[in-house]
Write an enzyme that holds these catalytic residues in place. Sequence first.
Site, PDB file in Angstrom:
ATOM      1  N   HIS A   1       5.904 -22.896  16.666  1.00  0.00           N
ATOM      2  CA  HIS A   1       5.551 -22.980  15.246  1.00  0.00           C
ATOM      3  C   HIS A   1       4.852 -24.307  14.997  1.00  0.00           C
ATOM      4  O   HIS A   1       4.903 -25.218  15.816  1.00  0.00           O
ATOM      5  CB  HIS A   1       6.818 -22.897  14.371  1.00  0.00           C
ATOM      6  CG  HIS A   1       7.774 -24.029  14.613  1.00  0.00           C
ATOM      7  ND1 HIS A   1       7.730 -25.207  13.922  1.00  0.00           N
ATOM      8  CD2 HIS A   1       8.783 -24.172  15.514  1.00  0.00           C
ATOM      9  CE1 HIS A   1       8.680 -26.019  14.371  1.00  0.00           C
ATOM     10  NE2 HIS A   1       9.328 -25.418  15.345  1.00  0.00           N
TER      11      HIS A   1
ATOM     12  N   TRP B   1      11.026 -35.292   9.022  1.00  0.00           N
ATOM     13  CA  TRP B   1      11.392 -34.996  10.407  1.00  0.00           C
ATOM     14  C   TRP B   1      11.817 -36.253  11.180  1.00  0.00           C
ATOM     15  O   TRP B   1      11.170 -37.283  11.112  1.00  0.00           O
ATOM     16  CB  TRP B   1      10.206 -34.330  11.125  1.00  0.00           C
ATOM     17  CG  TRP B   1      10.529 -33.920  12.518  1.00  0.00           C
ATOM     18  CD1 TRP B   1      11.064 -32.735  12.923  1.00  0.00           C
ATOM     19  CD2 TRP B   1      10.363 -34.724  13.691  1.00  0.00           C
ATOM     20  NE1 TRP B   1      11.251 -32.748  14.280  1.00  0.00           N
ATOM     21  CE2 TRP B   1      10.822 -33.959  14.774  1.00  0.00           C
ATOM     22  CE3 TRP B   1       9.885 -36.009  13.918  1.00  0.00           C
ATOM     23  CZ2 TRP B   1      10.811 -34.435  16.077  1.00  0.00           C
ATOM     24  CZ3 TRP B   1       9.876 -36.492  15.215  1.00  0.00           C
ATOM     25  CH2 TRP B   1      10.337 -35.695  16.282  1.00  0.00           C
TER      26      TRP B   1
ATOM     27  N   MET C   1      12.216 -21.808  22.804  1.00  0.00           N
ATOM     28  CA  MET C   1      11.890 -22.190  21.426  1.00  0.00           C
ATOM     29  C   MET C   1      10.783 -21.285  20.906  1.00  0.00           C
ATOM     30  O   MET C   1       9.803 -21.024  21.614  1.00  0.00           O
ATOM     31  CB  MET C   1      11.453 -23.652  21.370  1.00  0.00           C
ATOM     32  CG  MET C   1      11.239 -24.133  19.949  1.00  0.00           C
ATOM     33  SD  MET C   1      10.657 -25.848  19.870  1.00  0.00           S
ATOM     34  CE  MET C   1      12.178 -26.735  20.128  1.00  0.00           C
TER      35      MET C   1
ATOM     36  N   GLU D   1      17.627 -38.227  12.515  1.00  0.00           N
ATOM     37  CA  GLU D   1      19.012 -37.868  12.158  1.00  0.00           C
ATOM     38  C   GLU D   1      19.847 -37.523  13.394  1.00  0.00           C
ATOM     39  O   GLU D   1      21.055 -37.782  13.422  1.00  0.00           O
ATOM     40  CB  GLU D   1      19.011 -36.711  11.143  1.00  0.00           C
ATOM     41  CG  GLU D   1      18.851 -35.291  11.688  1.00  0.00           C
ATOM     42  CD  GLU D   1      17.490 -34.988  12.297  1.00  0.00           C
ATOM     43  OE1 GLU D   1      16.546 -35.753  12.053  1.00  0.00           O
ATOM     44  OE2 GLU D   1      17.386 -33.985  13.024  1.00  0.00           O
ATOM     45  N   ASP D   2      19.183 -36.992  14.416  1.00  0.00           N
ATOM     46  CA  ASP D   2      19.910 -36.618  15.631  1.00  0.00           C
ATOM     47  C   ASP D   2      20.279 -37.861  16.448  1.00  0.00           C
ATOM     48  O   ASP D   2      21.383 -37.967  16.983  1.00  0.00           O
ATOM     49  CB  ASP D   2      19.102 -35.607  16.452  1.00  0.00           C
ATOM     50  CG  ASP D   2      17.641 -35.997  16.626  1.00  0.00           C
ATOM     51  OD1 ASP D   2      17.190 -36.997  16.023  1.00  0.00           O
ATOM     52  OD2 ASP D   2      16.937 -35.297  17.377  1.00  0.00           O
TER      53      ASP D   2
ATOM     54  N   ASP E   1      15.110 -21.983  15.546  1.00  0.00           N
ATOM     55  CA  ASP E   1      14.054 -21.552  16.466  1.00  0.00           C
ATOM     56  C   ASP E   1      14.454 -21.660  17.942  1.00  0.00           C
ATOM     57  O   ASP E   1      13.606 -21.527  18.822  1.00  0.00           O
ATOM     58  CB  ASP E   1      12.762 -22.334  16.203  1.00  0.00           C
ATOM     59  CG  ASP E   1      12.966 -23.837  16.220  1.00  0.00           C
ATOM     60  OD1 ASP E   1      14.059 -24.300  16.607  1.00  0.00           O
ATOM     61  OD2 ASP E   1      12.033 -24.564  15.846  1.00  0.00           O
TER      62      ASP E   1
ATOM     63  N   ASP F   1      19.415 -25.304  15.319  1.00  0.00           N
ATOM     64  CA  ASP F   1      18.062 -25.032  14.843  1.00  0.00           C
ATOM     65  C   ASP F   1      17.803 -23.533  14.943  1.00  0.00           C
ATOM     66  O   ASP F   1      18.225 -22.882  15.912  1.00  0.00           O
ATOM     67  CB  ASP F   1      17.030 -25.789  15.692  1.00  0.00           C
ATOM     68  CG  ASP F   1      16.909 -27.253  15.283  1.00  0.00           C
ATOM     69  OD1 ASP F   1      17.626 -27.689  14.363  1.00  0.00           O
ATOM     70  OD2 ASP F   1      16.084 -27.956  15.895  1.00  0.00           O
TER      71      ASP F   1
ATOM     72  N   ARG G   1       4.382 -27.721  12.454  1.00  0.00           N
ATOM     73  CA  ARG G   1       5.240 -28.493  11.541  1.00  0.00           C
ATOM     74  C   ARG G   1       4.915 -28.111  10.101  1.00  0.00           C
ATOM     75  O   ARG G   1       3.765 -28.029   9.705  1.00  0.00           O
ATOM     76  CB  ARG G   1       4.981 -29.980  11.745  1.00  0.00           C
ATOM     77  CG  ARG G   1       5.926 -30.830  10.929  1.00  0.00           C
ATOM     78  CD  ARG G   1       5.912 -32.249  11.389  1.00  0.00           C
ATOM     79  NE  ARG G   1       6.231 -32.305  12.815  1.00  0.00           N
ATOM     80  CZ  ARG G   1       6.426 -33.435  13.481  1.00  0.00           C
ATOM     81  NH1 ARG G   1       6.357 -34.572  12.888  1.00  0.00           N
ATOM     82  NH2 ARG G   1       6.683 -33.425  14.770  1.00  0.00           N
TER      83      ARG G   1
HETATM   84  N1  UDH Z   1      13.639 -26.132   9.408  1.00  0.00           N
HETATM   85  C1  UDH Z   1      13.403 -25.056   8.555  1.00  0.00           C
HETATM   86  N2  UDH Z   1      12.336 -25.090   7.729  1.00  0.00           N
HETATM   87  C2  UDH Z   1      11.463 -26.141   7.703  1.00  0.00           C
HETATM   88  C3  UDH Z   1      11.695 -27.214   8.586  1.00  0.00           C
HETATM   89  C4  UDH Z   1      12.777 -27.186   9.430  1.00  0.00           C
HETATM   90  O1  UDH Z   1      14.151 -24.082   8.549  1.00  0.00           O
HETATM   91  O2  UDH Z   1      10.510 -26.105   6.914  1.00  0.00           O
HETATM   92  C5  UDH Z   1      14.878 -26.140  10.238  1.00  0.00           C
HETATM   93  C6  UDH Z   1      14.900 -25.077  11.321  1.00  0.00           C
HETATM   94  O3  UDH Z   1      16.224 -24.698  11.589  1.00  0.00           O
HETATM   95  C7  UDH Z   1      14.299 -25.831  12.470  1.00  0.00           C
HETATM   96  C8  UDH Z   1      14.958 -27.203  12.296  1.00  0.00           C
HETATM   97  O4  UDH Z   1      15.020 -27.384  10.905  1.00  0.00           O
HETATM   98  O5  UDH Z   1      14.589 -25.242  13.695  1.00  0.00           O
HETATM   99  C9  UDH Z   1      14.208 -28.354  12.953  1.00  0.00           C
HETATM  100  O6  UDH Z   1      12.873 -28.450  12.441  1.00  0.00           O
HETATM  101  P1  UDH Z   1      11.603 -28.241  13.346  1.00  0.00           P
HETATM  102  O7  UDH Z   1      11.733 -26.945  14.070  1.00  0.00           O
HETATM  103  O8  UDH Z   1      10.384 -28.395  12.513  1.00  0.00           O
HETATM  104  O9  UDH Z   1      11.699 -29.435  14.369  1.00  0.00           O
HETATM  105  P2  UDH Z   1      11.142 -29.429  15.827  1.00  0.00           P
HETATM  106  O10 UDH Z   1      11.452 -30.767  16.368  1.00  0.00           O
HETATM  107  O11 UDH Z   1       9.538 -29.259  15.643  1.00  0.00           O
HETATM  108  O12 UDH Z   1      11.586 -28.211  16.542  1.00  0.00           O
HETATM  109  C10 UDH Z   1       8.791 -30.252  15.064  1.00  0.00           C
HETATM  110  C11 UDH Z   1       7.372 -29.744  14.793  1.00  0.00           C
HETATM  111  C12 UDH Z   1       6.677 -29.380  16.058  1.00  0.00           C
HETATM  112  C13 UDH Z   1       5.224 -29.132  15.820  1.00  0.00           C
HETATM  113  C14 UDH Z   1       4.594 -28.754  17.117  1.00  0.00           C
HETATM  114  C15 UDH Z   1       3.197 -28.226  16.934  1.00  0.00           C
HETATM  115  N3  UDH Z   1       2.749 -27.653  18.173  1.00  0.00           N
END
Ligand code: UDH
Length: 290
Positions: free
Chosen positions: A235, A202, A232, A205-206, A142, A140, A237
């Site tokens: 950001h 979202w 992290m 898949e993992d 981030d 990822d 969603r």
């Molecule tokens: N990613 C992108 N662009 C997008 C979505 C996802 O580049 O529009 C990639 C990126 O590498 C990211 C990874 O997919 O690190 C995983 O997506 P994510 O960071 O959205 O997933 P995570 O589980 O966060 O880290 C989910 C949203 C959390 C919202 C929390 C609000 N406080």
Amino acid sequence: TIKHIGSTTGRNITGEILPDCPADPPHLQGSLEISFSNKPGTFDAIAADNPLGKDGGHFQPPFCKARSKVAIIIPFRNRDQHFQYFLHFMLPILQRQQLDFRIYIINQFGSGKFNRAKLMNIGFVEASKDYDFGCFVFHDVDLILENDKCLYTCPNNPRHLSVGVDKFNYRLPYSAIFGGVTELTREQFVKVNGYSNSFWGWGGEDDDMYSRIKTKGMNIMRYSSDISRYKMISHQRERGNEANPERFKMIQKTHQTMNQDGLNTLKYQVVSRDLHPTYTNITVNLFGPS
Ligand code: UDH
């Protein structure tokens, strides 16, 4: 200036045979201070700080033969600032680890539902066309490593790297988690037929990959969370990456579906392939959920 002297043959530019890099890279620093309070530099500034040597950002250690050939695959859409932080912090670490590495951004074209897993499958296939990478890190954008002793080399079972993440108080949210940052050898990835191509939006898949690995009789390895430790970048969603409500049903059936859904059914189109000084960007059309 001496630019690229690393080589795939284990010789330097003057033909001298290079010794193998040591098993313990000598310049590691251990625990690192990572902060996002300053804006990251531009891509040009990052490239000036990290002259990797070859187009597309392929780095080879100049004075020894790397033990691992590592492709770093980043599923991506519209996260330039995160990626600038990523390069700024991760490029020095990967060089200190003395890896033969190249970073691939697999950039989803268009505004359709995001498909992280399919992008990672594409990264595996496209990187394999360039070089005989033996180790694939799925990363990822981030997540930034806080300890360079967490080596991006592939052990003899798939490894989950993002064990401690600040967002989860540096503890695993559940023991079967296999998201964030993971690594598999080429053989391990082929054995599980890669990731599923069917998880749009979202989540899931993992966990599906976790089941694939278990179904094929492999185990998940982890470093302890003081070494496998990440910050992290916060950001919201994004639009197009809303949680997939089907995911719970889908991950019940992985053992039945995995042989008909993965590397052997992967379809996509490359829109562009751009070689930058510190990374390669491959923009791809996934053709939406069917
Ligand atoms: N990613 C992108 N662009 C997008 C979505 C996802 O580049 O529009 C990639 C990126 O590498 C990211 C990874 O997919 O690190 C995983 O997506 P994510 O960071 O959205 O997933 P995570 O589980 O966060 O880290 C989910 C949203 C959390 C919202 C929390 C609000 N406080």
